[in-house]
Design an enzyme around this catalytic site. Structure first.
Site, short mmCIF file in Angstrom:
data_model
loop_
_atom_site.label_atom_id
_atom_site.label_comp_id
_atom_site.label_asym_id
_atom_site.label_seq_id
_atom_site.Cartn_x
_atom_site.Cartn_y
_atom_site.Cartn_z
N HIS A 61 0.98 -1.15 0.10
CA HIS A 61 0.04 -0.01 -0.05
C HIS A 61 0.84 1.01 -0.02
CE1 HIS A 61 -3.98 2.10 1.23
NE2 HIS A 61 -3.02 2.82 1.68
N CYS B 247 -3.51 10.23 3.98
CA CYS B 247 -4.07 9.91 5.41
C CYS B 247 -4.11 11.14 6.22
CB CYS B 247 -3.13 8.99 6.23
SG CYS B 247 -3.75 8.66 7.85
N ASN C 21 -2.53 8.55 -2.72
CA ASN C 21 -2.08 7.20 -2.54
C ASN C 21 -1.57 6.81 -4.15
OD1 ASN C 21 -4.38 7.15 -0.67
ND2 ASN C 21 -3.89 4.97 -0.65
P1 HMG Z 1 -13.19 7.48 20.00
O1 HMG Z 1 -13.68 8.77 19.98
O2 HMG Z 1 -12.09 7.02 20.92
O3 HMG Z 1 -14.52 6.41 20.26
O4 HMG Z 1 -12.79 7.04 18.71
P2 HMG Z 1 -15.35 6.05 21.32
O5 HMG Z 1 -15.50 4.52 21.34
O6 HMG Z 1 -14.82 6.85 22.52
O7 HMG Z 1 -16.79 6.70 21.00
C1 HMG Z 1 -17.03 8.10 20.88
C2 HMG Z 1 -18.38 8.33 20.01
O8 HMG Z 1 -18.07 7.68 18.60
C3 HMG Z 1 -19.46 7.57 20.62
O9 HMG Z 1 -20.62 8.46 20.04
C4 HMG Z 1 -19.50 6.26 19.87
O10 HMG Z 1 -20.81 5.81 19.56
C5 HMG Z 1 -19.10 6.68 18.33
P3 HMG Z 1 -21.30 9.35 21.19
O11 HMG Z 1 -21.65 8.66 22.39
O12 HMG Z 1 -20.20 10.63 21.33
O13 HMG Z 1 -22.43 10.09 20.44
N1 HMG Z 1 -18.61 5.82 17.67
C6 HMG Z 1 -18.74 5.52 16.41
N2 HMG Z 1 -19.97 5.91 15.52
C7 HMG Z 1 -19.88 5.24 14.34
N3 HMG Z 1 -18.94 4.34 13.91
C8 HMG Z 1 -18.05 3.81 14.66
C9 HMG Z 1 -17.83 4.34 16.02
N4 HMG Z 1 -17.15 4.11 17.14
C10 HMG Z 1 -17.53 5.07 17.97
N5 HMG Z 1 -17.37 2.64 14.32
C11 HMG Z 1 -12.65 5.49 16.74
C12 HMG Z 1 -12.31 5.63 18.13
C13 HMG Z 1 -11.70 4.45 16.27
C14 HMG Z 1 -13.99 5.30 16.39
C15 HMG Z 1 -11.97 6.79 16.06
O14 HMG Z 1 -10.98 6.99 16.28
C16 HMG Z 1 -12.13 6.72 14.45
O15 HMG Z 1 -13.39 6.47 14.01
N6 HMG Z 1 -10.99 6.89 13.82
C17 HMG Z 1 -10.91 6.67 12.37
C18 HMG Z 1 -9.92 7.24 11.64
C19 HMG Z 1 -9.79 6.81 10.18
O16 HMG Z 1 -10.78 6.51 9.67
N7 HMG Z 1 -8.64 7.09 9.61
C20 HMG Z 1 -8.29 6.74 8.44
C21 HMG Z 1 -8.27 5.36 8.07
S1 HMG Z 1 -6.71 4.68 8.40
C22 HMG Z 1 -5.66 4.78 6.97
O17 HMG Z 1 -6.02 5.68 6.50
C23 HMG Z 1 -4.48 4.31 6.67
C24 HMG Z 1 -4.49 2.97 5.61
O18 HMG Z 1 -4.99 3.43 4.52
C25 HMG Z 1 -3.03 2.42 5.67
C26 HMG Z 1 -2.11 3.68 5.05
O19 HMG Z 1 -2.61 4.47 4.14
O20 HMG Z 1 -1.17 3.44 5.44
C27 HMG Z 1 -5.35 1.97 6.21
MG MG Z 2 -3.62 4.83 2.34
#
Ligand code: HMG
Ligand code: MG
Length: 305
Positions: free
Chosen positions: A203, A236, A245
């Site tokens: 990736h 990212c 990407n």
């Molecule tokens: P958090 O704030 O620590 O979560 O986030 P929490 O468990 O404390 O929950 C807080 C609130 O979020 C709650 O709602 C939960 O219900 C809600 P509230 O009570 O405040 O109304 N919540 C959700 N809602 C919908 N769907 C869910 C969910 N989980 C919690 N799944 C969390 C933790 C992991 C959710 C957050 O940090 C997050 O969503 N992070 C995502 C970041 C992301 O998507 N980054 C990009 C992807 S990684 C990438 O791109 C790299 C990759 O491509 C490889 C590369 O390029 O090298 C893969």
């Molecule tokens: Mg990526």
């Protein structure tokens, strides 16, 4: 040689765009890519919509995608809540993700690496109950925007834990696009001692223009799965400076010229990227895309003469 391209533009690309595409436009992009011959599409994320508003329509999108027997739709699933949401949709495969570096992991998913495993274990259990395959992503394997170089042992440790959790494949992410072919080969050789190359995907990001060279190096070593993004869309959001990407078109052109057939129609991918450019209101970075569009403009001008 058989190369599997995993199109990640709708997820990894769009999560980093300023403009939020309408669900119906995302469906059109998926249709365009499928028409071009792409069979593996990572289409969205069931992450928190507060963190990634661009993909807040994950469930609606999943329900609107054409159900086709030979097309695999995948989505990122970060935790139990995400698994519950994804489980109510026709998405075929899930992907869990974490970083090889501590700081990036905390900034991206708000947890230490060690605290992430129990969360992923829950996702894996829910996937198992539904008979869903899960891929594992490891980000920042060649460098972290906060910590710099990431030791190989650290990457291997995370990969090993993911495999123990039951992922069928690991995608090694050059999240901030710092790798060069030498580093790619060094890491893959180290991985190869513990993980069969068939279970590894590359990736790459083209932040510094080395994405294609890195992909080529990975292919030379025997990697057969590459993640690419139409037009070079993406990056990212939590890795400052990361942009783009590796472009699907650039990889397709290279493979075609090297005599490797992917069954994917490059011109049709370019047409789909052109649609995305219009929606995102910016020129996408793929060199092959831009050269295709320039040639098309020239031909059109020629016709008018
Ligand atoms: P958090 O704030 O620590 O979560 O986030 P929490 O468990 O404390 O929950 C807080 C609130 O979020 C709650 O709602 C939960 O219900 C809600 P509230 O009570 O405040 O109304 N919540 C959700 N809602 C919908 N769907 C869910 C969910 N989980 C919690 N799944 C969390 C933790 C992991 C959710 C957050 O940090 C997050 O969503 N992070 C995502 C970041 C992301 O998507 N980054 C990009 C992807 S990684 C990438 O791109 C790299 C990759 O491509 C490889 C590369 O390029 O090298 C893969
Ligand atoms: Mg990526």
């Amino acid at each position: 040689m058989q190369i599997k391209l995993v199109e990640v533009g709708l997820r990894d690309g769009l999560q980093n765009e300023r403009v939020i595409l309408a669900t119906e436009d995302k469906v059109k992009v998926a249709q365009g890519l499928i028409k071009a011959g792409i069979r593996h599409l990572e289409v969205t994320s069931f992450v928190s919509p507060k963190w990634i508003p661009q993909l807040a329509d994950a469930a609606q999108l999943a329900h609107q995608l054409p159900p086709l027997a030979d097309v695999v739709y995948r989505a990122l699933v970060p935790n139990r809540r995400g698994a519950e949401r994804a489980g109510q949709t026709p998405i075929h495969e899930w992907a869990v993700f974490l970083s090889a570096s501590e700081t990036h992991n905390r900034k991206n998913i708000n947890k230490s690496i060690e605290d992430t495993y129990p969360v992923l274990r829950e996702v894996m259990e829910l996937a198992r109950q539904q008979g869903i395959r899960v891929r594992g992503y490891v980000s920042t394997v060649f460098g972290c925007p906060y910590e710099g170089e990431v030791p190989t042992e650290q990457v291997l440790r995370v990969c090993e834990r993911l495999l123990q959790l039951g992922v069928y494949e690991i995608s090694l992410g050059d999240t901030i696009g710092v790798a060069t072919p030498k580093a790619v080969k060094r890491l893959l050789r180290a991985c190869q001692r513990h993980i069969p190359l068939e279970q590894i995907a590359g990736h790459f990001h083209d932040t510094r223009g080395t994405g294609l060279a890195n992909a080529y190096a990975a292919l030379e070593l025997g990697v057969r799965t590459l993640d690419t993004s139409l037009g070079g869309l993406g990056g990212c959001p939590y890795a400052p400076g990361a942009a783009g990407n590796l472009a699907t078109e650039d990889v397709l052109y290279l493979l075609e010229q090297e005599g490797i057939d992917t069954g994917i129609d490059l011109a049709l991918v370019c047409e789909t990227s052109d649609f995305v450019q219009t929606k995102c209101k910016r020129a996408l970075p793929s060199k092959v895309l831009q050269s295709y569009l320039a040639q098309k403009r020239d031909e059109k001008r020629g016709d008018g003469d």
